[in-house]
Write a protein that holds these residues in place. Structure first.
Motif, PDB file in Angstrom:
ATOM      1  N   GLY A 177     -10.090   0.731   7.111  1.00  0.00           N
ATOM      2  CA  GLY A 177     -11.314   1.748   6.885  1.00  0.00           C
ATOM      3  C   GLY A 177     -12.860   2.102   6.374  1.00  0.00           C
ATOM      4  O   GLY A 177     -13.106   3.071   6.248  1.00  0.00           O
ATOM      5  N   ILE A 178     -12.500   0.385   5.423  1.00  0.00           N
ATOM      6  CA  ILE A 178     -13.901   0.076   5.452  1.00  0.00           C
ATOM      7  C   ILE A 178     -14.414   0.872   6.774  1.00  0.00           C
ATOM      8  O   ILE A 178     -15.940   0.963   6.342  1.00  0.00           O
ATOM      9  N   ALA A 179     -14.824  -0.259   7.916  1.00  0.00           N
ATOM     10  CA  ALA A 179     -15.157   0.469   9.197  1.00  0.00           C
ATOM     11  C   ALA A 179     -15.578   1.980   9.091  1.00  0.00           C
ATOM     12  O   ALA A 179     -17.205   2.212   9.746  1.00  0.00           O
ATOM     13  N   GLN A 180     -14.427   2.606   8.790  1.00  0.00           N
ATOM     14  CA  GLN A 180     -15.066   3.958   9.419  1.00  0.00           C
ATOM     15  C   GLN A 180     -16.285   4.177   8.091  1.00  0.00           C
ATOM     16  O   GLN A 180     -16.645   5.385   8.618  1.00  0.00           O
ATOM     17  N   ALA A 181     -15.454   3.727   7.211  1.00  0.00           N
ATOM     18  CA  ALA A 181     -16.368   4.140   6.022  1.00  0.00           C
ATOM     19  C   ALA A 181     -18.366   3.849   6.011  1.00  0.00           C
ATOM     20  O   ALA A 181     -19.023   5.040   6.313  1.00  0.00           O
ATOM     21  N   ILE A 182     -18.178   2.494   6.945  1.00  0.00           N
ATOM     22  CA  ILE A 182     -19.542   1.850   7.417  1.00  0.00           C
ATOM     23  C   ILE A 182     -19.928   2.916   8.305  1.00  0.00           C
ATOM     24  O   ILE A 182     -21.048   3.333   8.373  1.00  0.00           O
ATOM     25  N   GLU A 183     -18.986   3.149   9.392  1.00  0.00           N
ATOM     26  CA  GLU A 183     -18.884   4.246  10.739  1.00  0.00           C
ATOM     27  C   GLU A 183     -20.115   5.481  10.248  1.00  0.00           C
ATOM     28  O   GLU A 183     -21.081   5.857  10.876  1.00  0.00           O
ATOM     29  N   ALA A 184     -19.446   6.191   9.131  1.00  0.00           N
ATOM     30  CA  ALA A 184     -19.680   7.453   9.010  1.00  0.00           C
ATOM     31  C   ALA A 184     -21.160   7.247   8.148  1.00  0.00           C
ATOM     32  O   ALA A 184     -22.255   8.002   8.051  1.00  0.00           O
ATOM     33  N   ILE A 185     -21.068   6.646   7.982  1.00  0.00           N
ATOM     34  CA  ILE A 185     -23.235   6.721   6.608  1.00  0.00           C
ATOM     35  C   ILE A 185     -23.664   6.102   8.364  1.00  0.00           C
ATOM     36  O   ILE A 185     -24.648   6.625   7.603  1.00  0.00           O
ATOM     37  N   THR A 186     -23.273   5.089   9.209  1.00  0.00           N
ATOM     38  CA  THR A 186     -24.262   4.786  10.024  1.00  0.00           C
ATOM     39  C   THR A 186     -24.942   6.550  10.359  1.00  0.00           C
ATOM     40  O   THR A 186     -26.103   6.346  10.718  1.00  0.00           O
ATOM     41  N   THR A 187     -23.989   7.098  10.666  1.00  0.00           N
ATOM     42  CA  THR A 187     -24.035   7.801  11.211  1.00  0.00           C
ATOM     43  C   THR A 187     -24.669   9.092  10.076  1.00  0.00           C
ATOM     44  O   THR A 187     -25.954   9.586  10.920  1.00  0.00           O
TER      45      THR A 187
END
Lengths: 436, 292, 332
Positions: B102-112
């Motif tokens: 979940g944290i990885a998904q959130a980081i990926e989303a923020i990066t995007t």
């Protein structure tokens, strides 16, 4: 005890089957309703015109396809903007201009999500026009869904090999903005023969898009008597080519073709440059379609003298029979999307809109079959900023040939220019072969 | 000739793979969970590198140092926000996998959201040289650079683990958190620092990754994590120093596959991971044996 | 509530088999679970009359099947396979290859899908020697290796390699929907059976304490391998149904890690070790997922990522546990 347990399972299964049979009869009803809805839409030509033509599409806001999907989506949005600014698209069925309304969802590069959302567009939003997301992978679920719901799919850039087989018997798909990837290499083969290339090495990504090209190359080159001494696939996720380059160098081919996605091409070109090895002819897929981005990543010296497909914006069509020419598109689009560089996907999205417009302008009614007939009737009759439009009976795009381009260094040496070198009729410069 | 190239190349890239993975191993050793957000942090590091080089015209490798303070803060925040609740659950190890996904998904989303989904890459010329000659064959400069940076990084990790008080405490927590606590070690503080250091190592590996992987994009994270996990499994889970050996084995195996059976090269990391887990679960160079 | 009833079931095995049946029906939990299964089938059987987006219904059913598969593997044996999607993909390809290469009909194709995933499960059964994160990630590696195998040009002759599958020869939207409903019914019934059978009890005994289970005469290796195979068969069946419904797909589509993670989160959120948990978890979370997708698509991934974090931190034992504690408090 065991027997009784089994009995339970049987009971439950029986109930399941009974329920399922009930649903089965429901199915037929549902289908009847759907088809009568379709025929209602078909007959509506006589009735009042709709307030807007709804166009539904998906885009990938995140995930691995976002990088290509978003520009294509921008292109579609720009088309809607242009059409509506001019009072709408001309619809033959009502003999008047009707505004376009765009409905879009984010599939996040996930095919199962895309499946649900395509169905959403058809069954809930009742879109008149269905356009698919970028590329074959995200288009694949739409192919079946469109067929099931008898909705014509305007496939923007999904060139999937299995989509257009005659055996599919699928009248609900048309490919708008790209020829099927299996015909892309044809001009390049002719060019390679013309410069006297004898020995070719090919590496390609193990995906539909690249493998189809690789196989066409292999057959085309064999037909011309050119030897393919190295023919290898690599996984699509490959980012390291250095060892492979070393291996190919040992075979001393005249030409080295790397067919990949953009990320593959960038990694390959960078690593080829750092390896210090040179080949007379190096070919990759994406520098022609997305020149600014590839050049920023690879550097001008890494791109210099390599070859690619000469797609728009490098291939300039300024006086198409429909829509904007390339230069006016570039100016208008850049100010609309506040971008400084346009790439092929932007143009592909806009072009898909133009094809939809042709369908509307020539279809006898808004029924999906009439829309398809409308598009097919125009095959070979119009051209857009990509080139002449033509389509075969399976709905596959066979127009828009992609010439061969070479990336020639500009005089400053800090940039390269996509120069069309083949066929001669379209050439904007002369090829430098072998590469210095 | 090709064999020699594949092996030397394998050793060079392999040392960098070790660097890429060592943070994951440190975190696993101390906190006993797989940080599935590792790859997303590597990607963040790559974006930072790109910004430094393109927007601020600084040396891209500086990103590897600048990332230190924010990584420590992020590590502490995640640690104190997450572990108290996790450790109260029935199966913290498995839940942490999901949580960090979940944290990885959130980081990926923020990066995007921050950097857009556009692929970012830097030409090799940003680093100065383009290729280096070793024993008569030319290798990409960033391979050599990756290896050259990995050596002092592992040196520093060695000194930290075996020559400092904090390192001693870290090793104590690694072998048994309860025993460590009983001798007065602040397990929470050590763990929070280790998570921060692990994230920092990931981010700084990202500044090289943008060159070695040919570029970066937000969606790369999970693939990087799986790759790094393979490296640490081969080397030995929970033993950070062995990651470099795991990296070299994987680098050589991958390069050999690419030289002799390119279409199967992608299977190499996964095949090796499965083979090592089934035949020698403690890793080729690990000493801890984990009972199944 | 569920937890209390589980203890009730736990007392059964000592008693004679005749009594067990009567007890089973007196057992509120069993009747409740069976009712859940029936209601579920009913809802989906008639689902298309109130929800026009049939693919949404199919995806819901497929995720319920997968979540139940995770439930069997993780809830009953404690093995959490991150690469669970490998079985889903194996099932999808079993269906695709048998129908388009070997021209068997769609129904034998579904069976072939299950068989292929069972074979894969047996080949991978040595992984059961691993525990915890090791097992989770090893299974992920196996799934990744499998997709590379399927899409490799050497496999082209069988799987059609990177060109992907096209099942247009057996395309049949009505029948494939009904089959998915039946598949969900079978899977749910299997979980009801597992939960209330001595076999299920043996599984939970192993999960709780392996060595004492072995000492009380349970063949640990055989029992857990059997559970693993059942779980894989469920995923294979789900994959075969999905393949039939979606008809055109690429290897990467049916081996996507996201599918595994979704199934795991749905099962966990609902509550593992129960029948109703994975179902409720899927309905709620997949519902939320689609609602976000339709309303605020630009923050899709961010919201979903944070939602996962919140679920793990605040509902680690799933909704079923919340239900149980609320019920417990009320009855006190």
């Amino acid at each position: 005890m065991k027997i009784k347990t089994k009995l339970h399972v049987t009971l439950v299964t029986g109930a399941v089957l009974a329920a399922a049979c009930g649903s089965s009869s429901k199915t037929t009803t549902a289908t009847t309703v759907a088809s009568s809805a379709t025929s209602a839409a078909a007959g509506a030509a006589a009735g009042p015109a709709p307030a807007a033509i709804t166009v539904g599409t998906l885009y990938a806001g995140t995930g691995s396809f976002a990088v290509s999907s978003l520009p294509e989506y921008e292109g579609i949005k720009f088309w809607v903007h242009e059409v509506d600014a001019s009072g709408g698209a001309y619809v033959k069925a009502y003999n008047k201009k009707i505004p376009i309304k765009l409905v879009s969802y984010n599939d996040q590069s996930s095919t199962s999500t895309a499946g649900t959302l395509y169905t959403q567009l058809i069954t809930q939003n009742h879109v008149n026009i269905l356009m698919s997301d970028f590329g074959s992978v995200l288009t694949a679920p739409a192919v079946t869904i469109a067929k099931e719901n008898k909705q014509l799919l305007f496939d923007v850039s999904g060139t999937g090999t299995t989509f257009f087989q005659a055996s599919n018997n699928d009248p609900y798909i048309v490919l708008t903005s790209l020829p099927v990837s299996s015909i892309w290499p044809q001009p390049a083969v002719a060019f390679m023969k013309s410069v006297g290339i004898k020995n070719v090495a090919i590496i390609y990504g193990a995906n539909d898009f690249d493998q189809a090209q690789a196989n066409t190359y292999k057959q085309g080159l064999a037909a011309e008597g050119i030897n393919v001494s190295f023919f290898q696939s690599v996984p699509t996720a490959t980012t390291s080519y250095t060892t492979l380059i070393q291996e190919v160098a040992a075979k001393k081919p005249d030409a080295f073709l790397e067919l990949g996605y953009e990320a593959n091409d960038i990694a390959f070109l960078k690593q080829l440059h750092s390896s210090g090895t040179k080949f007379p002819y190096v070919f990759t897929v994406f520098p022609g379609q997305n020149h600014s981005q590839v050049e920023a990543a690879v550097g001008a010296s890494g791109l210099a003298y390599t070859y690619t497909y000469g797609a728009p914006p490098a291939l300039v069509h300024n006086s198409p029979s429909v829509g904007l020419g390339l230069s006016s598109f570039t100016t208008a689009f850049e100010s609309y999307a506040s971008k400084t560089h346009i790439n092929f996907e932007d143009i592909a999205g806009y072009n898909a809109g133009l094809v939809v417009q042709q369908a509307l302008a020539n279809a006898a009614s808004l029924s999906q079959t009439d829309l398809r007939a409308g598009v097919l009737s125009q095959s070979g009759k119009f051209s857009t900023l990509i080139g002449p439009f033509s389509m075969n009976a399976q709905g596959a795009q066979t127009g828009f040939p992609l010439p061969v381009a070479q990336l020639l260094p500009a005089s400053s040496g800090s940039a390269t220019k996509v120069t069309i070198v083949w066929p001669k009729s379209k050439a904007t410069g002369t090829a430098v072969y072998p590469a210095p | 000739m090709l064999l020699e190239f594949a092996l030397i190349g394998g050793v060079l890239t392999g040392m960098y793979y070790g660097f890429l993975a060592v943070g994951l191993n440190l975190v696993f050793g101390v906190l006993r969970f797989v940080n599935l957000a590792h790859g997303s942090v590597v990607v963040l590091g790559s974006y930072l590198t790109w910004e430094l080089s393109n927007t601020w015209h600084l040396n891209p490798l500086l990103a590897g140092l600048i990332a230190f303070p924010p990584s420590l803060v992020l590590g502490a925040v995640i640690f104190y926000a997450v572990t108290p609740r996790l450790s109260r659950s029935a199966d913290p190890e498995m839940l942490s996998l999901i949580l960090f996904f979940g944290i990885a998904q959130a980081i990926e989303a923020i990066t995007t959201i921050v950097f857009t989904s556009n692929r970012r890459a830097l030409p090799g010329s940003t680093l100065g040289a383009s290729s280096v000659s070793i024993l008569g064959q030319r290798y990409p400069f960033y391979w050599v650079l990756g290896a050259a940076i990995a050596v002092p990084v592992f040196g520093a990790i060695y000194i930290y683990l075996y020559r400092t008080r904090l390192g001693l405490a870290t090793r104590a927590v690694m072998s048994s958190p309860d025993d460590a606590a009983s001798v007065g070690i602040d397990v929470k503080r050590v763990s929070a620092i280790c998570l921060g250091v692990g994230l920092f190592l990931a981010a700084s590996a990202g500044s090289l990754s943008i060159f070695i992987r040919g570029g970066t994009d937000p969606a790369q994270g999970i693939a990087v994590t799986t790759f790094a996990f393979t490296v640490i499994v081969i080397g030995g889970l929970g033993n950070p120093i062995s990651s470099i050996a795991g990296g070299v084995v994987l680098g050589c195996a991958y390069n050999l596959a690419q030289a002799y059976a390119p279409s199967w090269s992608g299977v190499i990391p996964y095949g090796l991971l499965l083979a090592v887990m089934l035949i020698r679960p403690s890793g080729l160079f690990g000493s801890q044996v984990r009972v199944a | 509530m569920l937890r209390d009833d589980e203890t009730l079931v736990g007392e059964i095995p000592g008693t004679a088999s005749k009594d067990r049946v009567t007890q089973l029906f007196r057992n509120r939990s069993f009747v409740g679970d069976a009712a859940v299964a029936l209601v579920l089938i009913g809802v989906f059987a008639f689902g298309r009359s109130f929800e026009a987006n049939t693919l949404l219904l199919v995806n819901l059913m497929v995720y319920m099947i997968l979540a139940q598969g995770i439930n069997v593997s993780y809830g009953f044996t404690g093995y959490l396979p991150f690469g669970f999607v490998g079985f889903f993909g194996a099932g999808a390809y079993g269906m695709a290859v048998s129908t388009s290469k070997f021209h068997v009909g769609a129904y034998p194709g579904l069976v072939a899908g299950v068989v292929v995933s069972v074979v894969v499960a047996l080949i991978l059964s040595p992984l059961l020697r691993l525990r915890g994160s090791y097992f989770a990630i090893a299974s992920l590696a196996a799934a990744e290796a499998l997709v590379l195998l399927v899409s490799n040009p050497s496999a082209q002759g069988i799987t059609n390699g990177a060109y992907g599958a096209n099942l247009s020869s057996v395309f049949n939207p009505g029948a494939s929907y009904v089959s998915t409903v039946v598949a969900l019914g079978l899977v749910t019934a299997a979980v009801v059976w597992l939960k209330h059978s001595p076999f299920g009890l043996a599984l939970r005994a192993i999960k709780a304490d392996r060595s004492s289970a072995a000492m009380s005469g349970i063949n640990v290796v055989r029992v857990r391998t059997f559970a693993w195979v059942i779980s894989a068969a469920m995923a294979g069946l789900g994959g075969a149904c999905y393949a039939w419904v979606i008809s055109v797909f690429y290897p990467g589509d049916v081996f996507s890690l996201t599918t595994s993670v979704f199934a795991i989160i749905f099962a966990l959120f609902g509550g593992i070790g129960t029948v109703v948990g994975p179902i409720v978890g899927t309905v709620v979370l997949y519902g939320i997922y689609n609602a976000i997708g339709i309303t605020v698509p630009q923050y899709f991934q961010l919201i979903y990522g944070l939602l996962i974090v919140v679920i793990v931190l605040f509902v680690p034992r799933g909704l079923a546990s919340l239900g149980a504690s609320v019920f417990g408090r009320m009855s006190r």
